[in-house]
Structure formats: C-alpha cells, structure tokens
Design a protein around this motif. Structure first.
Motif, PDB file in Angstrom:
ATOM      1  N   PRO A 125       0.547  -1.350   0.161  1.00 11.68           N
ATOM      2  CA  PRO A 125      -0.232  -0.138  -0.387  1.00 11.68           C
ATOM      3  C   PRO A 125       1.066   1.382  -0.390  1.00 11.68           C
ATOM      4  CG  PRO A 125      -0.527  -1.305   2.295  1.00 11.68           C
ATOM      5  CD  PRO A 125       0.434  -2.216   1.017  1.00 11.68           C
ATOM      6  N   MET A 126       0.626   2.087   0.037  1.00 11.89           N
ATOM      7  CA  MET A 126       1.034   3.985  -0.085  1.00 11.89           C
ATOM      8  C   MET A 126       1.422   4.219   0.449  1.00 11.89           C
ATOM      9  SD  MET A 126       1.818   6.064  -2.606  1.00 11.89           S
ATOM     10  CE  MET A 126       1.406   6.751  -3.908  1.00 11.89           C
ATOM     11  N   SER A 127       1.213   4.088   1.457  1.00 14.78           N
ATOM     12  CA  SER A 127       1.883   4.468   3.457  1.00 14.78           C
ATOM     13  C   SER A 127       2.684   4.010   3.921  1.00 14.78           C
ATOM     14  CB  SER A 127       0.346   3.730   5.028  1.00 14.78           C
ATOM     15  OG  SER A 127       0.335   2.785   4.435  1.00 14.78           O
ATOM     16  N   ASP A 136      16.245   0.341   5.820  1.00 15.88           N
ATOM     17  CA  ASP A 136      14.944  -0.108   5.934  1.00 15.88           C
ATOM     18  C   ASP A 136      15.436  -1.375   4.574  1.00 15.88           C
ATOM     19  OD1 ASP A 136      13.420   0.578   7.868  1.00 15.88           O
ATOM     20  OD2 ASP A 136      12.487   1.553   7.246  1.00 15.88           O
ATOM     21  N   ILE A 137      15.825  -0.993   3.694  1.00 12.24           N
ATOM     22  CA  ILE A 137      16.283  -1.812   2.300  1.00 12.24           C
ATOM     23  C   ILE A 137      17.435  -2.485   2.316  1.00 12.24           C
ATOM     24  CG2 ILE A 137      16.976  -2.214  -0.084  1.00 12.24           C
ATOM     25  CD1 ILE A 137      15.125   0.955  -0.260  1.00 12.24           C
ATOM     26  N   LEU A 138      18.387  -2.186   2.723  1.00 13.87           N
ATOM     27  CA  LEU A 138      19.709  -2.675   2.934  1.00 13.87           C
ATOM     28  C   LEU A 138      19.922  -3.667   3.896  1.00 13.87           C
ATOM     29  CD1 LEU A 138      22.676   0.604   2.151  1.00 13.87           C
ATOM     30  CD2 LEU A 138      21.287  -0.989   0.813  1.00 13.87           C
ATOM     31  N   SER A 139      18.932  -3.745   5.141  1.00 14.74           N
ATOM     32  CA  SER A 139      19.110  -4.362   6.471  1.00 14.74           C
ATOM     33  C   SER A 139      17.707  -5.133   5.928  1.00 14.74           C
ATOM     34  CB  SER A 139      18.685  -3.576   7.928  1.00 14.74           C
ATOM     35  OG  SER A 139      17.198  -3.379   7.183  1.00 14.74           O
ATOM     36  N   GLN A 140      17.220  -5.174   4.874  1.00  9.38           N
ATOM     37  CA  GLN A 140      16.446  -6.492   4.373  1.00  9.38           C
ATOM     38  C   GLN A 140      14.862  -6.483   5.494  1.00  9.38           C
ATOM     39  OE1 GLN A 140      16.592  -8.395   1.149  1.00  9.38           O
ATOM     40  NE2 GLN A 140      17.478  -6.166   0.662  1.00  9.38           N
ATOM     41  N   ARG A 141      14.850  -5.807   6.348  1.00  7.73           N
ATOM     42  CA  ARG A 141      13.832  -6.408   6.780  1.00  7.73           C
ATOM     43  C   ARG A 141      12.517  -5.896   6.809  1.00  7.73           C
ATOM     44  NH1 ARG A 141      16.822  -1.997  10.386  1.00  7.73           N
ATOM     45  NH2 ARG A 141      16.069  -0.011   9.623  1.00  7.73           N
ATOM     46  N   CYS A 142      12.373  -4.647   5.551  1.00  5.66           N
ATOM     47  CA  CYS A 142      11.438  -4.432   5.180  1.00  5.66           C
ATOM     48  C   CYS A 142      10.439  -5.657   3.897  1.00  5.66           C
ATOM     49  CB  CYS A 142      11.105  -3.059   3.377  1.00  5.66           C
ATOM     50  SG  CYS A 142      12.768  -3.396   2.329  1.00  5.66           S
ATOM     51  N   PHE A 143      11.367  -6.719   4.090  1.00  7.61           N
ATOM     52  CA  PHE A 143      10.694  -7.622   3.072  1.00  7.61           C
ATOM     53  C   PHE A 143      10.652  -8.597   4.238  1.00  7.61           C
ATOM     54  CE2 PHE A 143      13.936  -5.912   0.186  1.00  7.61           C
ATOM     55  CZ  PHE A 143      13.072  -6.346  -1.016  1.00  7.61           C
ATOM     56  N   ASN A 144      10.081  -8.884   5.534  1.00  8.77           N
ATOM     57  CA  ASN A 144       9.653  -9.500   6.782  1.00  8.77           C
ATOM     58  C   ASN A 144       8.341  -8.987   6.993  1.00  8.77           C
ATOM     59  OD1 ASN A 144       9.207  -9.702   9.151  1.00  8.77           O
ATOM     60  ND2 ASN A 144      11.950 -10.638   9.547  1.00  8.77           N
ATOM     61  N   VAL A 145       7.449 -10.141   6.829  1.00  5.89           N
ATOM     62  CA  VAL A 145       6.642  -9.932   7.018  1.00  5.89           C
ATOM     63  C   VAL A 145       5.463  -9.699   8.509  1.00  5.89           C
ATOM     64  CG1 VAL A 145       4.381 -10.898   7.000  1.00  5.89           C
ATOM     65  CG2 VAL A 145       5.846 -11.876   4.974  1.00  5.89           C
ATOM     66  N   LYS A 146       6.609 -10.119   9.016  1.00  7.14           N
ATOM     67  CA  LYS A 146       6.605  -9.235  10.519  1.00  7.14           C
ATOM     68  C   LYS A 146       6.506  -7.777  10.801  1.00  7.14           C
ATOM     69  CE  LYS A 146       7.402 -13.359  13.977  1.00  7.14           C
ATOM     70  NZ  LYS A 146       8.832 -13.472  14.076  1.00  7.14           N
ATOM     71  N   TRP A 147       8.038  -7.553  10.202  1.00  7.19           N
ATOM     72  CA  TRP A 147       7.766  -5.632   9.738  1.00  7.19           C
ATOM     73  C   TRP A 147       6.757  -5.748   9.234  1.00  7.19           C
ATOM     74  CZ3 TRP A 147       9.094  -2.174   5.570  1.00  7.19           C
ATOM     75  CH2 TRP A 147       9.488  -0.893   6.848  1.00  7.19           C
ATOM     76  N   LEU A 148       6.793  -5.921   8.160  1.00  2.19           N
ATOM     77  CA  LEU A 148       4.952  -4.986   7.307  1.00  2.19           C
ATOM     78  C   LEU A 148       3.821  -5.126   7.771  1.00  2.19           C
ATOM     79  CD1 LEU A 148       6.274  -7.135   3.685  1.00  2.19           C
ATOM     80  CD2 LEU A 148       6.340  -4.553   3.843  1.00  2.19           C
ATOM     81  N   LYS A 149       3.350  -6.421   8.639  1.00  2.58           N
ATOM     82  CA  LYS A 149       2.171  -5.603   9.671  1.00  2.58           C
ATOM     83  C   LYS A 149       2.103  -5.118  10.636  1.00  2.58           C
ATOM     84  CE  LYS A 149       0.263 -10.336   8.359  1.00  2.58           C
ATOM     85  NZ  LYS A 149       0.117 -11.931   9.478  1.00  2.58           N
ATOM     86  N   SER A 150       3.849  -4.671  11.232  1.00  4.34           N
ATOM     87  CA  SER A 150       3.687  -4.073  12.571  1.00  4.34           C
ATOM     88  C   SER A 150       3.223  -2.419  12.123  1.00  4.34           C
ATOM     89  CB  SER A 150       5.292  -3.979  13.009  1.00  4.34           C
ATOM     90  OG  SER A 150       5.902  -3.660  11.660  1.00  4.34           O
ATOM     91  N   GLY A 152       1.145  -2.448   9.341  1.00  9.81           N
ATOM     92  CA  GLY A 152       0.037  -1.660   8.336  1.00  9.81           C
ATOM     93  C   GLY A 152      -0.374  -2.703   7.338  1.00  9.81           C
ATOM     94  N   LEU A 153       0.005  -3.800   7.485  1.00 12.07           N
ATOM     95  CA  LEU A 153      -0.323  -4.163   6.008  1.00 12.07           C
ATOM     96  C   LEU A 153      -1.354  -5.423   6.642  1.00 12.07           C
ATOM     97  CD1 LEU A 153       1.343  -5.826   3.316  1.00 12.07           C
ATOM     98  CD2 LEU A 153       2.267  -7.650   4.785  1.00 12.07           C
ATOM     99  N   LYS A 154      -1.546  -5.819   6.629  1.00 10.90           N
ATOM    100  CA  LYS A 154      -2.678  -7.261   6.093  1.00 10.90           C
ATOM    101  C   LYS A 154      -2.592  -8.635   5.779  1.00 10.90           C
ATOM    102  CE  LYS A 154      -6.340  -3.871   5.794  1.00 10.90           C
ATOM    103  NZ  LYS A 154      -5.626  -2.722   6.942  1.00 10.90           N
ATOM    104  N   SER A 155      -3.568  -9.281   6.916  1.00 12.18           N
ATOM    105  CA  SER A 155      -2.618 -10.645   6.237  1.00 12.18           C
ATOM    106  C   SER A 155      -3.976 -11.134   5.404  1.00 12.18           C
ATOM    107  CB  SER A 155      -3.905 -11.601   7.856  1.00 12.18           C
ATOM    108  OG  SER A 155      -2.474 -10.714   8.918  1.00 12.18           O
TER     109      SER A 155
END
Length: 273
Positions: A125-127, A136-150, A152-155
């Motif tokens: 989503p845009m947010s 976030d990109i270099l650490s790869q955390r933005c590819f982690n579902v837990k991080w994305l859910k924290s 606002g990513l929906k299940s």
C-alpha cells in the motif's frame, strides 16, 4: 569493463523517489555480477541527477538509456535498453519494484536454454511504500512480513510470497494457477531469443506489451518457468495516469493477431523495415 553475467533492465519515468529505493535494493543483492540498464521514457533533470549520484554510491555499473518524452513509449525505450545490454542474459523489472536480496541470484540459478522465467510481485500500500528507508532496504527488514504487518500490512494468503522458502516456494510455484507469462516487472530470458523475435512491438503503449512479447517467444518455440514464489520483489504503490481504454483495446487487438497468425516477429520492434 568485462561483460557482466546478467543485465537488469529497470524502466522509469519521472519517479525518482521510487527509483532510488529500487536502486538501493540492487545494492543489497547477494549475486553481484550484473549491470543495471535504466530504460528511461523521457524523465526530466531530477532523474538524471539521481542516477549520477547513485553511480558513485552503488557498487554495480549503471547504463542510462533515455529518449525525449513523447507520451507513454515504454516499448520503444525497452527496445533501446535491450540493444544496450552487455550481458547474454536479461532480467526485466520496473522502477517501482524493489528486489529482495536473492532476486538476481534466483534468476541466474533458474535460467535455462529454451526457457524464459516468469515471476510476480508483492503489492504494497502507499503508506508502507512511502515510509521504507534506505536502511530498511539494506537491512532487508522491509521484506519481512512481521515488519510489514507492524506497519499496517493486512494478513493474506499472498503473504506466502514473502515467507515461502526452499521446498515450499517450489511447491507453490508448481501449483499456482497463474500463467507463467512474460511479466514486465519480473521476467528474464536470453538476449538472443528476445532479439530473434525483434523485441517489443512499439505500436503498443500501456497494457500488455510484455505479455505480447512472451506470446511471440512461445510461438518462437520457447517454454516458460514459474518462479513467482522464489523471485520476490515489492511493488511500490503509485497512480496510473497513462492507463486508457483505447490503448488497452488496441493492444488486445495486436495480441489477438499474434495468437491467430502464430507470429514470432514484429515489424514494429528493434529493427525497422
């Protein structure tokens, strides 16, 4: 410069914020022997400035292929970028798709004579697209579902694209009902095969020019391999102002002809009569 093993074509048009995030995602790749060829459909000075700055900040070589802005001419600029590629193997993606660290490696490992590879993307989503930083990109955390859910990513079942590994991703690649088509955001093939069908049909503007290229590759005798659960990229959100019903209808008619006449070659591609 020695010839790279793979050329990564990234298409862009006046979207520096997203392009920069995408370029950092390639700096994080585990597989390093690639060049980036930016297919620029007429961007203004800020894109030039970004690319010049990034050339000194990333470790991979960058080739910037640009032409004058003449409306949505992605097929034209992609053909110019194909010609500019120095590698025998080409991976195509977009300037709004961030590649997970193993993305190029998956394409390299799965490539095979007589095939092209078909991947998908994971839509953000845009947010979340806005808040992702270089760190976030270099650490790869933005590819982690837990991080994305924290953030606002929906299940969703689609989240499996980000968590599937090894046997699970191979299984999901096999059972997915999605066709292994040529997708402009995540597909790769041999340069010789793409050139043999004369690249993209430049009559086609927004909507399906990538699929039509894949349909001619099939007619040429190639098969495709599904890698949508192994080659992962995150799609950053944006409005699509260039999407018109006219261009979609025109493109569907061209694709129908390609199918009906079993066309392998377009007269409106890299080589012009």
């Amino acid at each position: 410069m020695q010839q790279p093993e793979i050329s990564v074509i990234i298409s862009t048009y006046n979207s520096e914020e997203w392009l920069e995030k995408v370029m950092w995602s390639y700096e994080a790749q585990t597989y390093k022997d690639f060049e980036m060829v930016i297919a620029d459909d007429g961007s203004k000075q800020p894109t030039f400035d970004l690319i010049e700055r990034m050339k000194s900040e990333v470790s991979y070589p960058i080739v910037h292929v640009w032409h004058e802005d003449n409306g949505f001419q992605k097929s034209q600029i992609l053909n110019k970028a194909i010609v500019a590629c120095n590698a025998d193997y080409i991976l195509m993606s977009d300037g709004d798709c961030m590649a997970r660290e193993d993305y190029v490696e998956v394409h390299i490992n799965e490539r095979e004579e007589g095939y092209f590879l078909s991947g998908g993307y994971f839509m953000l989503p845009m947010s979340i697209s806005k808040l992702i930083t270089k760190e976030d990109i270099l650490s790869q955390r933005c590819f982690n579902v837990k991080w994305l859910k924290s953030h606002g990513l929906k299940s969703s079942f689609k989240n499996n694209k980000l968590t599937a590994k090894g046997v699970t991703s191979q299984f999901l690649n096999t059972v997915t009902p999605t066709n292994a088509s040529w997708n402009g955001h995540n597909a790769s093939g041999w340069k010789k095969d793409i050139v043999a069908i004369n690249g993209f049909d430049e009559r086609m503007q927004y909507g399906g020019q990538d699929r039509e290229l894949g349909e001619r590759l099939f007619n040429y005798g190639l098969k495709s391999k599904q890698i949508r659960y192994s080659a992962v990229c995150l799609h950053l959100d944006h409005p699509r102002g260039y999407k018109t019903q006219d261009s979609i209808d025109k493109n569907l008619a061209i694709r129908a002809t390609t199918k009906k006449e079993n066309k392998k070659w377009t007269d409106f591609g890299i080589k012009k009569d």
